[in-house]
Scaffold this motif. Structure first.
Motif, PDB file in Angstrom:
ATOM      1  N   LYS A 127       0.820  -1.226   0.000  1.00  0.00           N
ATOM      2  CA  LYS A 127       0.000   0.000   0.000  1.00  0.00           C
ATOM      3  C   LYS A 127       0.849   1.271   0.000  1.00  0.00           C
ATOM      4  N   PRO A 128       1.865   1.380   0.857  1.00  0.00           N
ATOM      5  CA  PRO A 128       2.723   2.578   0.769  1.00  0.00           C
ATOM      6  C   PRO A 128       3.433   2.690  -0.575  1.00  0.00           C
ATOM      7  N   LEU A 129       3.795   1.556  -1.154  1.00  0.00           N
ATOM      8  CA  LEU A 129       4.451   1.580  -2.461  1.00  0.00           C
ATOM      9  C   LEU A 129       3.498   2.097  -3.538  1.00  0.00           C
ATOM     10  N   ILE A 130       2.267   1.634  -3.525  1.00  0.00           N
ATOM     11  CA  ILE A 130       1.260   2.115  -4.483  1.00  0.00           C
ATOM     12  C   ILE A 130       1.020   3.604  -4.283  1.00  0.00           C
ATOM     13  N   CYS A 131       0.929   4.042  -3.042  1.00  0.00           N
ATOM     14  CA  CYS A 131       0.726   5.466  -2.754  1.00  0.00           C
ATOM     15  C   CYS A 131       1.908   6.298  -3.225  1.00  0.00           C
ATOM     16  N   SER A 132       3.107   5.763  -3.093  1.00  0.00           N
ATOM     17  CA  SER A 132       4.296   6.473  -3.562  1.00  0.00           C
ATOM     18  C   SER A 132       4.278   6.620  -5.079  1.00  0.00           C
ATOM     19  N   VAL A 133       3.858   5.582  -5.778  1.00  0.00           N
ATOM     20  CA  VAL A 133       3.775   5.649  -7.239  1.00  0.00           C
ATOM     21  C   VAL A 133       2.727   6.679  -7.661  1.00  0.00           C
ATOM     22  N   ILE A 134       1.591   6.685  -6.984  1.00  0.00           N
ATOM     23  CA  ILE A 134       0.547   7.680  -7.283  1.00  0.00           C
ATOM     24  C   ILE A 134       1.093   9.088  -7.068  1.00  0.00           C
ATOM     25  N   VAL A 162       4.227  10.114  -7.134  1.00  0.00           N
ATOM     26  CA  VAL A 162       5.225  10.435  -8.148  1.00  0.00           C
ATOM     27  C   VAL A 162       4.553  10.809  -9.467  1.00  0.00           C
ATOM     28  N   LEU A 163       3.522  10.067  -9.858  1.00  0.00           N
ATOM     29  CA  LEU A 163       2.828  10.370 -11.113  1.00  0.00           C
ATOM     30  C   LEU A 163       2.175  11.749 -11.071  1.00  0.00           C
ATOM     31  N   VAL A 164       1.558  12.081  -9.948  1.00  0.00           N
ATOM     32  CA  VAL A 164       0.933  13.405  -9.807  1.00  0.00           C
ATOM     33  C   VAL A 164       2.014  14.487  -9.856  1.00  0.00           C
ATOM     34  N   LEU A 165       3.115  14.273  -9.156  1.00  0.00           N
ATOM     35  CA  LEU A 165       4.190  15.273  -9.147  1.00  0.00           C
ATOM     36  C   LEU A 165       4.828  15.430 -10.528  1.00  0.00           C
ATOM     37  N   LEU A 166       4.986  14.339 -11.252  1.00  0.00           N
ATOM     38  CA  LEU A 166       5.519  14.439 -12.612  1.00  0.00           C
ATOM     39  C   LEU A 166       4.573  15.213 -13.521  1.00  0.00           C
ATOM     40  N   PHE A 167       3.284  14.999 -13.350  1.00  0.00           N
ATOM     41  CA  PHE A 167       2.291  15.745 -14.125  1.00  0.00           C
ATOM     42  C   PHE A 167       2.411  17.244 -13.844  1.00  0.00           C
ATOM     43  N   PHE A 168       2.498  17.603 -12.563  1.00  0.00           N
ATOM     44  CA  PHE A 168       2.611  19.018 -12.208  1.00  0.00           C
ATOM     45  C   PHE A 168       3.975  19.589 -12.582  1.00  0.00           C
ATOM     46  N   LYS A 169       4.985  18.746 -12.626  1.00  0.00           N
ATOM     47  CA  LYS A 169       6.312  19.194 -13.069  1.00  0.00           C
ATOM     48  C   LYS A 169       6.257  19.616 -14.535  1.00  0.00           C
ATOM     49  N   GLY A 187       2.869  16.806  -2.802  1.00  0.00           N
ATOM     50  CA  GLY A 187       3.276  15.409  -2.634  1.00  0.00           C
ATOM     51  C   GLY A 187       2.814  14.835  -1.303  1.00  0.00           C
ATOM     52  N   ILE A 188       2.947  15.611  -0.243  1.00  0.00           N
ATOM     53  CA  ILE A 188       2.501  15.158   1.081  1.00  0.00           C
ATOM     54  C   ILE A 188       0.994  14.923   1.090  1.00  0.00           C
ATOM     55  N   VAL A 189       0.254  15.873   0.549  1.00  0.00           N
ATOM     56  CA  VAL A 189      -1.212  15.765   0.532  1.00  0.00           C
ATOM     57  C   VAL A 189      -1.659  14.558  -0.293  1.00  0.00           C
ATOM     58  N   VAL A 190      -1.073  14.394  -1.475  1.00  0.00           N
ATOM     59  CA  VAL A 190      -1.458  13.268  -2.343  1.00  0.00           C
ATOM     60  C   VAL A 190      -1.130  11.939  -1.671  1.00  0.00           C
ATOM     61  N   TYR A 191       0.035  11.836  -1.061  1.00  0.00           N
ATOM     62  CA  TYR A 191       0.431  10.587  -0.402  1.00  0.00           C
ATOM     63  C   TYR A 191      -0.516  10.254   0.753  1.00  0.00           C
ATOM     64  N   VAL A 192      -0.800  11.236   1.592  1.00  0.00           N
ATOM     65  CA  VAL A 192      -1.682  10.995   2.746  1.00  0.00           C
ATOM     66  C   VAL A 192      -3.083  10.629   2.276  1.00  0.00           C
ATOM     67  N   LEU A 193      -3.608  11.359   1.273  1.00  0.00           N
ATOM     68  CA  LEU A 193      -4.940  11.031   0.750  1.00  0.00           C
ATOM     69  C   LEU A 193      -4.976   9.629   0.149  1.00  0.00           C
ATOM     70  N   ALA A 194      -3.934   9.273  -0.586  1.00  0.00           N
ATOM     71  CA  ALA A 194      -3.880   7.924  -1.167  1.00  0.00           C
ATOM     72  C   ALA A 194      -3.834   6.866  -0.068  1.00  0.00           C
ATOM     73  N   MET A 195      -3.068   7.123   0.984  1.00  0.00           N
ATOM     74  CA  MET A 195      -3.014   6.167   2.103  1.00  0.00           C
ATOM     75  C   MET A 195      -4.373   6.031   2.772  1.00  0.00           C
ATOM     76  N   LEU A 196      -5.086   7.145   2.902  1.00  0.00           N
ATOM     77  CA  LEU A 196      -6.417   7.084   3.511  1.00  0.00           C
ATOM     78  C   LEU A 196      -7.398   6.337   2.608  1.00  0.00           C
ATOM     79  N   LEU A 197      -7.356   6.614   1.301  1.00  0.00           N
ATOM     80  CA  LEU A 197      -8.279   5.953   0.374  1.00  0.00           C
ATOM     81  C   LEU A 197      -8.001   4.456   0.251  1.00  0.00           C
ATOM     82  N   LEU A 198      -6.751   4.066   0.310  1.00  0.00           N
ATOM     83  CA  LEU A 198      -6.397   2.644   0.218  1.00  0.00           C
ATOM     84  C   LEU A 198      -6.414   1.946   1.577  1.00  0.00           C
ATOM     85  N   LYS A 199      -6.798   2.704   2.598  1.00  0.00           N
ATOM     86  CA  LYS A 199      -6.837   2.195   3.973  1.00  0.00           C
ATOM     87  C   LYS A 199      -5.471   1.634   4.378  1.00  0.00           C
TER      88      LYS A 199
END
Length: 142
Positions: free
Chosen positions: A74-81, A83-90, A108-120
């Motif tokens: 789950k943390p790995l999936i959240c990290s990939v999400i 990175v993809l969002v940050l690359l898009f904004f880059k 990056g912090i917000v996206v990671y935390v939200l992804a962790m919450l959504l993936l439980k």
């Protein structure tokens, strides 16, 4: 013997990191300085990922420690999400300034935390730890 195995893995990771950094920096220097930073980050991330995988294998085979893969996935999936969002904004923000860099870090912090919450990916103990840290960081009213 166990310490020697971990030392060898650490030494291999160090050499791999130096080699990948040199290679990617040399290649990406032909394009732009911001790509050099990305190349160094990719090299370091790849090296540390290989180190982590090596430690998991050593833990299983030599130390008889079983690592629950669910705790890693789950943390790995959240990290990939993230990175993809940050690359898009880059791509949207091609000129890196202090403010756009700080914005990307916050995003990056917000996206990671939200992804962790959504993936439980956070359990009750994690939430309690975050709450206890929040109360310690909060300035006292006097």
């Amino acid at each position: 013997e166990k310490m020697q195995i971990i030392f060898r893995l650490s030494f291999f990771t160090l050499i791999l990191n130096i080699f990948l950094n040199y290679l990617l920096i040399k290649i990406l220097l032909n394009y732009s300085y911001s790509n050099v930073i990305i190349g160094a980050a990719v090299a370091t991330t790849l090296s540390w990922t290989i180190y982590l995988v090596g430690l998991v294998i050593i833990s299983r085979n030599k130390l008889n420690i079983i690592v629950d893969n669910k705790l890693i996935i789950k943390p790995l999936i959240c990290s990939v999400i993230m990175v993809l969002v940050l690359l898009f904004f880059k791509i949207i923000l091609p000129d890196m300034t202090l403010w756009s860099g700080l914005l990307l870090v916050a995003l990056g912090i917000v996206v990671y935390v939200l992804a962790m919450l959504l993936l439980k990916g956070l359990n009750k103990e994690d939430v309690l730890l975050i709450k206890s840290l929040k109360t310690k960081i909060k300035p006292s009213q006097s």
